[in-house]
Design an enzyme around this catalytic site. Structure first.
Site, PDB file in Angstrom:
ATOM      1  N   ASP A  12      34.624  43.069  23.740  1.00 30.23           N
ATOM      2  CA  ASP A  12      34.699  44.257  24.146  1.00 30.23           C
ATOM      3  C   ASP A  12      33.764  45.088  23.180  1.00 30.23           C
ATOM      4  O   ASP A  12      33.585  44.377  21.963  1.00 30.23           O
ATOM      5  CB  ASP A  12      36.255  45.025  23.983  1.00 30.23           C
ATOM      6  CG  ASP A  12      36.350  46.657  24.193  1.00 30.23           C
ATOM      7  OD1 ASP A  12      35.407  46.959  25.039  1.00 30.23           O
ATOM      8  OD2 ASP A  12      36.726  47.397  23.511  1.00 30.23           O
ATOM      9  N   SER A  13      33.254  46.043  23.134  1.00 26.18           N
ATOM     10  CA  SER A  13      32.569  47.083  22.403  1.00 26.18           C
ATOM     11  C   SER A  13      33.306  47.121  20.975  1.00 26.18           C
ATOM     12  O   SER A  13      32.734  47.924  20.083  1.00 26.18           O
ATOM     13  CB  SER A  13      32.021  48.202  22.761  1.00 26.18           C
ATOM     14  OG  SER A  13      33.299  49.161  23.209  1.00 26.18           O
ATOM     15  N   CYS A  75      35.944  45.017  28.765  1.00 27.02           N
ATOM     16  CA  CYS A  75      35.254  46.537  28.605  1.00 27.02           C
ATOM     17  C   CYS A  75      34.772  46.715  30.255  1.00 27.02           C
ATOM     18  O   CYS A  75      33.762  46.004  30.805  1.00 27.02           O
ATOM     19  CB  CYS A  75      34.218  46.194  27.622  1.00 27.02           C
ATOM     20  SG  CYS A  75      33.041  47.680  27.540  1.00 27.02           S
ATOM     21  N   GLU A 152      37.956  54.128  17.466  1.00 26.76           N
ATOM     22  CA  GLU A 152      37.343  52.964  16.454  1.00 26.76           C
ATOM     23  C   GLU A 152      37.364  53.558  15.193  1.00 26.76           C
ATOM     24  O   GLU A 152      37.700  52.539  14.139  1.00 26.76           O
ATOM     25  CB  GLU A 152      35.761  52.844  16.998  1.00 26.76           C
ATOM     26  CG  GLU A 152      35.698  52.164  18.371  1.00 26.76           C
ATOM     27  CD  GLU A 152      36.029  50.513  18.110  1.00 26.76           C
ATOM     28  OE1 GLU A 152      35.712  49.858  17.100  1.00 26.76           O
ATOM     29  OE2 GLU A 152      36.683  50.170  19.060  1.00 26.76           O
ATOM     30  N   CYS A 184      38.530  52.771  30.973  1.00 28.04           N
ATOM     31  CA  CYS A 184      38.011  52.293  29.559  1.00 28.04           C
ATOM     32  C   CYS A 184      39.253  51.542  28.816  1.00 28.04           C
ATOM     33  O   CYS A 184      40.266  52.221  28.681  1.00 28.04           O
ATOM     34  CB  CYS A 184      37.567  53.384  28.895  1.00 28.04           C
ATOM     35  SG  CYS A 184      36.968  53.208  27.261  1.00 28.04           S
ATOM     36  N   HIS A 186      39.740  51.048  25.857  1.00 23.66           N
ATOM     37  CA  HIS A 186      40.278  51.943  24.586  1.00 23.66           C
ATOM     38  C   HIS A 186      41.567  52.697  25.052  1.00 23.66           C
ATOM     39  O   HIS A 186      42.116  53.221  24.166  1.00 23.66           O
ATOM     40  CB  HIS A 186      39.146  52.425  24.148  1.00 23.66           C
ATOM     41  CG  HIS A 186      38.192  51.663  23.251  1.00 23.66           C
ATOM     42  ND1 HIS A 186      37.224  50.768  23.824  1.00 23.66           N
ATOM     43  CD2 HIS A 186      38.069  51.615  21.826  1.00 23.66           C
ATOM     44  CE1 HIS A 186      36.884  50.295  22.535  1.00 23.66           C
ATOM     45  NE2 HIS A 186      37.068  50.870  21.482  1.00 23.66           N
TER      46      HIS A 186
HETATM   47  N1  DGL Z   1      36.224  49.613  25.969  1.00 26.23           N
HETATM   48  C1  DGL Z   1      35.137  49.947  26.550  1.00 26.23           C
HETATM   49  C2  DGL Z   1      35.166  50.348  28.059  1.00 26.23           C
HETATM   50  O1  DGL Z   1      36.171  49.704  28.560  1.00 26.23           O
HETATM   51  C3  DGL Z   1      34.569  51.039  25.792  1.00 26.23           C
HETATM   52  C4  DGL Z   1      32.878  51.469  26.104  1.00 26.23           C
HETATM   53  C5  DGL Z   1      32.117  52.165  24.891  1.00 26.23           C
HETATM   54  O2  DGL Z   1      32.074  51.226  23.831  1.00 26.23           O
HETATM   55  O3  DGL Z   1      31.777  53.066  25.039  1.00 26.23           O
HETATM   56  O4  DGL Z   1      34.274  50.954  28.758  1.00 26.23           O
END
Ligand code: DGL
Length: 260
Positions: A12-13, A75, A152, A184, A186
């Site tokens: 993931d990011s 993600c 984050e 998302c 997150h």
């Molecule tokens: N967890 C990522 C998602 O599901 C976050 C994306 C991001 O880093 O902007 O889209």
């Protein structure tokens, strides 16, 4: 070659994909896992499609070096922008996560659903196609500007995040949504805060459980389900400060700082 005991790779990011990891670990507790939090490059949601593809390739290469037998793109932004390219480039199976628009559209009574996601997801072709196939349903879209950044930074309980959520959800409430899709990985960490804002009847939907079920199915279909009954190894790597990832995992797992 039997690679069924190799780990499941996830990326993931940042820390958000751990919401998916938790569902996978609950359903498949014997599977070893390697999780990459690419927090150094978060948020992906503001980046171009090409940048998201390059980052997804970088993460995939790292996970392949860890002998991943399957990769879960935990993600939505990376899935909706890059999974097609990953599947063309690599021969191992990829599982993606997409906003659960379809189940929300099936169950809505008010014929109005809301979706909160990143700019990258909402502007993707995959998302556009899903929404244009819905007939007679109004979809209220909202970019979750700054939410990933604050998560984050570990500011889940901050007034700043609560104010942003209120600002993003109020128009959906006015439009009479009865389902809110979290697009998302997150955002499941914000469910308690979201529940405080939404009227009681509005159902919150995320895709974590469905992704876990799909992962199990694909492992079975490829004969690579780990049938050993041992305590699994779960590795977490971040290329940024590990503090927030550690706390989101409730300090139950070791988090290592790696350069990827
Ligand atoms: N967890 C990522 C998602 O599901 C976050 C994306 C991001 O880093 O902007 O889209």
């Amino acid at each position: 070659m039997d690679n069924s005991t190799n780990p499941i790779g996830l990326f993931d990011s940042g820390i958000g994909g751990t919401s998916i990891w938790k569902e996978i670990h609950t359903l498949l507790p014997n599977e070893d896992t390697v999780y990459l939090a690419d927090s150094k490059n978060a948020p992906y949601g503001q980046k171009s499609k090409d940048e998201i593809i390059d980052l997804s390739i970088k993460n995939t290469e790292y996970l392949l070096n860890q002998n991943a037998k399957i990769i879960v793109v935990a993600c939505n932004t990376a899935t909706t922008n890059a999974i097609k390219e990953l599947r063309v480039k690599y021969s191992i199976p990829f599982i993606g996560i997409e906003p659960a628009i379809k189940p929300a559209a099936i169950h809505t009574k008010t014929k109005t659903i809301g979706i909160l996601a990143t700019k990258g997801t909402l502007s993707s072709e995959l998302f556009y196609k899903t929404v244009s196939n819905l007939k007679g349903i109004t979809v209220v879209e909202q970019i979750g500007h700054n939410l990933v950044k604050l998560i984050e930074e570990g500011k889940l309980e901050s007034e700043e995040i609560k104010d942003l959520l209120k600002q993003y959800l109020d128009p959906m409430i006015k439009a009479n949504i009865d389902h809110l899709v979290l697009g998302c990985s997150h955002y499941p960490y914000l469910i308690p805060q979201i529940k405080e804002i939404l009227p009681e009847g509005v159902k919150i939907i995320d895709s974590g459980e469905a992704v876990a079920r799909q992962t199990k199915l694909i492992l079975e279909q490829n004969n690579i389900l780990n049938t050993r009954t041992h305590k699994s190894s779960n590795l977490f790597y971040t290329n940024s400060d590990p503090v927030v990832l550690k706390s989101i995992l409730k300090n139950d797992y070791k988090v290592e700082n790696k350069d990827f």
